[in-house]
Design a protein around this motif. Sequence first.
Motif, PDB file in Angstrom:
ATOM      1  N   SER A 142      66.069  15.518 -29.858  1.00 11.80           N
ATOM      2  CA  SER A 142      66.305  16.956 -29.922  1.00 11.80           C
ATOM      3  C   SER A 142      66.137  17.656 -28.586  1.00 11.80           C
ATOM      4  N   SER A 143      65.899  16.922 -27.529  1.00  8.36           N
ATOM      5  CA  SER A 143      65.680  17.581 -26.242  1.00  8.36           C
ATOM      6  C   SER A 143      66.090  16.670 -25.111  1.00  8.36           C
ATOM      7  N   SER A 144      66.061  17.223 -23.917  1.00 11.39           N
ATOM      8  CA  SER A 144      66.343  16.434 -22.715  1.00 11.39           C
ATOM      9  C   SER A 144      65.043  15.900 -22.157  1.00 11.39           C
ATOM     10  N   LEU A 145      64.280  15.281 -23.014  1.00 12.38           N
ATOM     11  CA  LEU A 145      62.933  14.871 -22.634  1.00 12.38           C
ATOM     12  C   LEU A 145      62.862  13.768 -21.592  1.00 12.38           C
ATOM     13  N   PRO A 146      63.665  12.707 -21.662  1.00 14.97           N
ATOM     14  CA  PRO A 146      63.403  11.541 -20.797  1.00 14.97           C
ATOM     15  C   PRO A 146      63.296  11.868 -19.311  1.00 14.97           C
ATOM     16  N   LEU A 147      64.337  12.453 -18.726  1.00 13.84           N
ATOM     17  CA  LEU A 147      64.274  12.751 -17.290  1.00 13.84           C
ATOM     18  C   LEU A 147      63.247  13.834 -17.001  1.00 13.84           C
ATOM     19  N   LEU A 148      63.141  14.800 -17.893  1.00 11.90           N
ATOM     20  CA  LEU A 148      62.181  15.887 -17.715  1.00 11.90           C
ATOM     21  C   LEU A 148      60.759  15.339 -17.705  1.00 11.90           C
ATOM     22  N   HIS A 149      60.456  14.482 -18.655  1.00  9.86           N
ATOM     23  CA  HIS A 149      59.110  13.919 -18.766  1.00  9.86           C
ATOM     24  C   HIS A 149      58.787  13.043 -17.571  1.00  9.86           C
ATOM     25  N   SER A 150      59.690  12.143 -17.215  1.00  9.09           N
ATOM     26  CA  SER A 150      59.408  11.205 -16.123  1.00  9.09           C
ATOM     27  C   SER A 150      59.261  11.913 -14.789  1.00  9.09           C
ATOM     28  N   ALA A 151      60.099  12.921 -14.552  1.00  6.27           N
ATOM     29  CA  ALA A 151      59.997  13.670 -13.297  1.00  6.27           C
ATOM     30  C   ALA A 151      58.708  14.475 -13.240  1.00  6.27           C
ATOM     31  N   LEU A 152      58.308  15.042 -14.378  1.00  8.44           N
ATOM     32  CA  LEU A 152      57.091  15.856 -14.405  1.00  8.44           C
ATOM     33  C   LEU A 152      55.851  14.994 -14.203  1.00  8.44           C
ATOM     34  N   VAL A 153      55.840  13.774 -14.753  1.00  9.60           N
ATOM     35  CA  VAL A 153      54.702  12.869 -14.534  1.00  9.60           C
ATOM     36  C   VAL A 153      54.574  12.547 -13.048  1.00  9.60           C
ATOM     37  N   ALA A 154      55.677  12.115 -12.433  1.00  9.29           N
ATOM     38  CA  ALA A 154      55.631  11.716 -11.023  1.00  9.29           C
ATOM     39  C   ALA A 154      55.299  12.896 -10.113  1.00  9.29           C
ATOM     40  N   CYS A 155      55.934  14.038 -10.343  1.00  6.53           N
ATOM     41  CA  CYS A 155      55.697  15.209  -9.492  1.00  6.53           C
ATOM     42  C   CYS A 155      54.275  15.744  -9.658  1.00  6.53           C
ATOM     43  N   THR A 156      53.735  15.678 -10.870  1.00  2.29           N
ATOM     44  CA  THR A 156      52.363  16.145 -11.108  1.00  2.29           C
ATOM     45  C   THR A 156      51.360  15.257 -10.383  1.00  2.29           C
ATOM     46  N   LEU A 157      51.532  13.945 -10.464  1.00  6.53           N
ATOM     47  CA  LEU A 157      50.636  13.041  -9.745  1.00  6.53           C
ATOM     48  C   LEU A 157      50.671  13.305  -8.241  1.00  6.53           C
ATOM     49  N   HIS A 158      51.850  13.593  -7.726  1.00 11.51           N
ATOM     50  CA  HIS A 158      51.973  13.800  -6.282  1.00 11.51           C
ATOM     51  C   HIS A 158      51.433  15.157  -5.830  1.00 11.51           C
ATOM     52  N   LEU A 159      51.079  16.030  -6.779  1.00 12.65           N
ATOM     53  CA  LEU A 159      50.361  17.250  -6.391  1.00 12.65           C
ATOM     54  C   LEU A 159      49.007  16.900  -5.774  1.00 12.65           C
TER      55      LEU A 159
END
Length: 638
Positions: A142-159
Amino acid sequence: MRHAKEESSRTADQAINLNLAVQELSGLASRELNKLLKDSENFSIQLNTENGPPSQFDVEKLASSLPLHLIAVLLSGSDSAHLTHMLRGVRLLHSFSDLASRHSRLEQILLDDVRLTEQMLDLVFYTLIILGSYDQVKHLGSSSLPLLHSALVACTLHLLTGYISTQWQDLVHILLAHPKVDIFMDVAFDAVHVDIMLLHIMFSMLNNDILCNKSSLHASEGIIHYFCQQCEASLQFLLSLCQQKLFRDRLLKNKELCKTGGIFSLARTILKLNAPDCFKDSNSILAAVSRLKARILSILLQLCEAESISYLDEVASSAKSMSLAKSVALEILDLLKSAFRKNTNQLGSSLDKSNPRGLVLLNSMRLADIFSDDSNFRSFFMINIVQVLVGILAIPHEDFLSSWCSVNVPMIEEDASVDYEPFTASGVALASLADGTGSALPTPAILNDTNSSCANNFHGVPTVSYVQQRTSYLVKIIANLHCFVPNICEEEERDLFLNKFYECLLKENDSFSLYPSASDSWKASVICKNLGSLSNYAGSLIPNMLNGDDVSLLSLFSKKLQALFPQIEGALIQEPCVKEESTAESKLEDSYPVQDSLGNWGTNVKNPQDSQGDRTDAPPGIWGSRCRLSGRDSTCEE
């Protein structure tokens, strides 16, 4: 009451302004923001908006308020819309981090404010908690979760490297000082695990779409490659943390990840990841999946090689984690089977240096060495690795020399790290949502037209070092499994590996062998000849790669194995379709100092019945150095 209403009104206005600021500014790179700030007199940015009058954003207030704003957004919901806003906000934070080096005023706010540092850590922790608890199956349709989730995990860690410290040692000190560091460890690995499970689902969905002509192969390849890079960037981040001793030691005390098998669960999910048939000819996809496996194997190595706590002992304390560890061990053996089932020359010629696949084989062999040397796993590993070893040792003699007894090996694994750029990576995921369809998978054209690939930093391993390490691991595995320690091992363990190897050798349908129809005596003669050459070559690896005990145990195993085939004593049967072995042997002797550990083993081997009376399973003095079965640092007894 009036003051409370005014405060509530100001808070609401601020929230609206922050939402608008994130929406409008997240699309601007740091160089664009820098240009706008240079043109400003009051450290603010003015933008013309599509729906309304120009908006002005105070950068100082925005930067100091953004972490708490994003935490509030996260706590208010975790659907696709909230995560999209979160990714925009995290992207803007990365732009501010890049911008700080050019503006001392912003640097003082972002990097020197202790309060903001604490808020940034809270933001990272809370975001990973949400991302690590996602039901990937429920949300995928029901959503565009895959790319959104994976990018948010990687970008959050790199904060963490953007705002806390770029030095891993300093970052680890700060993380370990945080009271919730164990929660961070749990949710960081959980969030990456969700990404990998999403990747499994995406592989299946895209494969079906391609078969049904609903999606093009080229477009799907772009989607998968981007997703794999986000997963790799996250795994690479966790590996960098695990390479720090203090972080690794604390991780080993984490009950959820170590004692109950959290990391082994993640490892199993990654090692079971295989590209579907539609991507079998895509070097970029195959390489991306292979590097994911190389990364998780590296993390396992970091934990298994730790000196403070025995990771495998911790794992063995729980039936659940022990079961997971055994399943991972089987996956590692499958990797070795797959690698050695192919012809070495073909592997070398097919090596695509533009798509490095990581050190999967080398890491797998090192882990096999560790499993075979650990009392918790030795028996299980012995039973399951025998077929792999028979397959390795049963190849024609000259091929074996060129693969295992030479530094001129054509197949060399290439390793590389992702040069991750959070602003670009998050931009690709956000661009895939721009059409507003909310489809389960992103618009393929976005990924094709966007520079969505991260650069790779190659880490070449010197050829000599690589092949010598690989050979040393083979020697150690055989030595570990054949080792028998009096007064420690059970009597039934004596020659257990030898007997298992012998039984496997006699099997007629050996699908792993290069020549399954060959006679037992021929296979035995080839294996014994290869073992003799391996023993000779192994002597040249002392003391840098091997110790004398390893080579002595290998030689003893070779001698006992040949004694089980009296028909090949004195003269080895000539191999079919193999060049004269004297040529290869002479090359070996000319290139390396040869230690003839076996002597003239073709004529001095006892018959099997004579061997039964021999109660010493290792050369004299071997037990004085170390014991393989009672702990890696224990002293062995004779």
